[in-house]
Motif scaffolding. Structure first.
Motif, short mmCIF file in Angstrom:
data_model
loop_
_atom_site.label_atom_id
_atom_site.label_comp_id
_atom_site.label_asym_id
_atom_site.label_seq_id
_atom_site.Cartn_x
_atom_site.Cartn_y
_atom_site.Cartn_z
N ALA A 168 1.59 -12.09 -5.82
CA ALA A 168 2.03 -11.62 -4.50
C ALA A 168 1.29 -10.34 -4.11
N GLY A 169 0.65 -10.40 -2.94
CA GLY A 169 -0.05 -9.24 -2.43
C GLY A 169 -1.44 -9.04 -2.98
N LYS A 170 -1.87 -9.85 -3.93
CA LYS A 170 -3.22 -9.72 -4.48
C LYS A 170 -4.25 -10.25 -3.48
N ARG A 171 -5.34 -9.52 -3.35
CA ARG A 171 -6.44 -9.95 -2.47
C ARG A 171 -7.46 -10.71 -3.32
N ILE A 172 -7.54 -12.01 -3.05
CA ILE A 172 -8.41 -12.88 -3.83
C ILE A 172 -9.54 -13.38 -2.93
#
Length: 201
Positions: A4-8
């Motif tokens: 959640a909220g990780k920029r991939i």
């Protein structure tokens, strides 16, 4: 681990037959509440094949992620210090792009995004798909396997009798591989049977 909220960042290169397998994995990342930024090589942008038109692939990426596809090197460069990614995925990674990445060549948006992510000392996860991974490209594969911040989706020989030098990532392991990479670890085992029916009886 929660994504959640990780920029991939998610980069696609020109293994066109693999794209249909990649899209469901992107959807899984989004289901895990990751923010996915699609990035494509120039080959993916411009080449129509029997596996689909380039425009169709771009449209599907944008529909799945809700974001405009990154198409140029200048658009990808800010993933360095200015607008960093938590993790950069390249899947599929062709032999051509594998050899360029291992030799520090940056001639398309996907490789620029990968370079920018390594600059930030953040993980780059590779889903190799190439017919010469155990041939001329073997030296490049080994170099990347021993590089900092580089991780791999587990891979195996997808057709060992007809294409003995070919390796392909088992994309079912993509989401778990991202989670491990974000923790600075390689998902193991790295080398796996790709298809049981290919095993010698």
């Amino acid at each position: 681990m929660s994504l959640a909220g990780k920029r991939i960042g998610f980069g696609l290169t020109g293994s066109h037959h693999t794209h249909s397998q990649v899209f469901p994995q992107i959807e899984k990342l989004i289901e895990e509440q990751a923010e996915v930024i699609p990035i494509v090589s120039y080959t993916v942008q411009t080449t129509d094949t029997k596996f689909g038109k380039a425009t169709e692939h771009i449209e599907r990426l944008e529909a799945i992620t809700g974001k405009k596809v990154v198409k140029t090197i200048p658009e990808a460069e800010p993933f360095g210090p200015k607008n960093p990614l938590d993790c950069m995925v390249v899947a599929p990674l062709t032999g051509n792009s594998l050899s360029k990445l291992s030799n520090a060549l940056t001639d398309n948006p996907v490789l620029m995004a990968a370079k920018s992510t390594m600059r930030n000392q953040n993980p780059v996860l590779l889903g190799v798909t190439t017919n010469d991974a155990l041939g001329l490209n073997g030296i490049n594969l080994m170099r990347l396997l021993n590089s900092k911040y580089i991780y791999f989706i587990p891979f195996g020989q997808d057709d060992p009798f007809k294409k003995p030098n070919s390796l392909a990532a088992k994309l079912d392991y993509l989401v778990d591989s991202v989670k491990y990479a974000l923790n600075g670890k390689q998902l193991q085992p790295l080398i796996i049977p790709y298809m049981d029916e290919n095993m010698v009886k």
